[in-house]
Write an enzyme that holds these catalytic residues in place. Structure first.
Site, PDB file in Angstrom:
ATOM      1  N   ASP A 103       0.837  -1.204   0.000  1.00 25.85           N
ATOM      2  CA  ASP A 103       0.000   0.000   0.000  1.00 25.85           C
ATOM      3  C   ASP A 103       0.871   1.253   0.000  1.00 25.85           C
ATOM      4  O   ASP A 103       0.610   2.208  -0.750  1.00 25.85           O
ATOM      5  CB  ASP A 103      -0.919  -0.017   1.223  1.00 25.85           C
ATOM      6  CG  ASP A 103      -1.713   1.268   1.369  1.00 25.85           C
ATOM      7  OD1 ASP A 103      -2.620   1.496   0.558  1.00 25.85           O
ATOM      8  OD2 ASP A 103      -1.413   2.044   2.292  1.00 25.85           O
TER       9      ASP A 103
ATOM     10  N   GLU B 243      -2.154  -5.418  -3.387  1.00 24.53           N
ATOM     11  CA  GLU B 243      -1.180  -4.642  -2.617  1.00 24.53           C
ATOM     12  C   GLU B 243      -0.087  -5.546  -2.061  1.00 24.53           C
ATOM     13  O   GLU B 243       1.101  -5.174  -2.053  1.00 24.53           O
ATOM     14  CB  GLU B 243      -1.883  -3.887  -1.490  1.00 24.53           C
ATOM     15  CG  GLU B 243      -2.758  -2.743  -1.979  1.00 24.53           C
ATOM     16  CD  GLU B 243      -3.452  -1.999  -0.860  1.00 24.53           C
ATOM     17  OE1 GLU B 243      -3.807  -0.827  -1.068  1.00 24.53           O
ATOM     18  OE2 GLU B 243      -3.656  -2.587   0.223  1.00 24.53           O
TER      19      GLU B 243
END
Length: 229
Positions: free
Chosen positions: A44, A116
């Protein structure tokens, strides 16, 4: 399993040197043992940096708030889940039996988290250049379609998109007071956001306007906008 992961690597356009990293990135927390949450956290951060860097260079005249809103559109869960479905990532996820039975391999949040985690795994496998190259390859078409005009959305929409990009619950609005005569009322609204300890407030001549003001205040409190964009 090895042949299956070979197929996924071809779809991703990346071959792992350490296959264990790939397997871990595809392991949901419902599965026994280690899971992909730490890789998701890392991915992320990398995703936000790479997209932020790309937008900075792609839109040299855009203001900070505009860049933040454009980034939120690209890194939101919906976009990542769409990518994951294109790569058929759900077919390769390791899920606990309960999550598997409930269709977790189709769930947007799980797919977005896996993307992610894969970004984090690629970074650990061969470094930042590889992670950047894959992110731009995957999201390049969406990036090229963006214009600063895309940021001309009302505060409620911008707040919702930002929260969705972080996997957070949607904001809650509550009318806390109405003052004035029926023909000239002022509405007072609170906006509650999970990421903020305090509610933000807004008031206006209609409930909608008051909610927009409260949403704008929330964006400033979150540090997404500075109040002058």
């Amino acid at each position: 399993m090895s042949n299956s992961l070979d197929r996924l690597e071809r779809k991703l356009g990346y071959t792992f040197k350490d296959r264990d990293l790939m397997v871990l990135a595809l392991t949901h927390r419902s599965y026994a043992g280690r899971n992909n949450e730490r890789l998701e956290f890392l991915g992320d951060a990398i995703l936000n940096f790479v997209i932020g860097e790309a937008l900075f260079h792609h839109f040299p005249q855009a203001r900070e708030g505009q860049l933040s809103r454009l980034r939120a559109r690209l890194v939101k869960g919906e976009t990542l889940a769409l990518l994951a479905r294109g790569f058929e990532v759900g077919d390769y996820l390791r899920l606990g039996s309960g999550e598997l039975k409930s269709g977790g391999f189709r769930r947007e949040s799980i797919l977005a988290d896996a993307m992610e985690a894969l970004i984090g795994a690629i970074y650990l496998d061969t470094g930042m250049d590889s992670a950047r190259e894959r992110i731009i390859a995957w999201l390049g078409p969406q990036l090229r379609e963006l214009t600063p005009v895309d940021t001309n959305k009302d505060p409620k929409t911008r707040l919702q998109e930002f929260l969705q990009s972080r996997g957070c619950d949607l904001p809650r609005y509550e009318v806390v007071d109405i003052q004035g005569e029926p023909h000239c009322r002022t509405f007072f609204v609170d906006c509650e956001v999970a990421l903020l300890s305090d509610k933000t407030h807004g008031h206006g001549g209609s409930r909608r306007i008051a909610e927009q003001v409260a949403a704008a205040a929330a964006l400033v409190a979150l540090g997404v906008e500075n109040g002058h964009d």
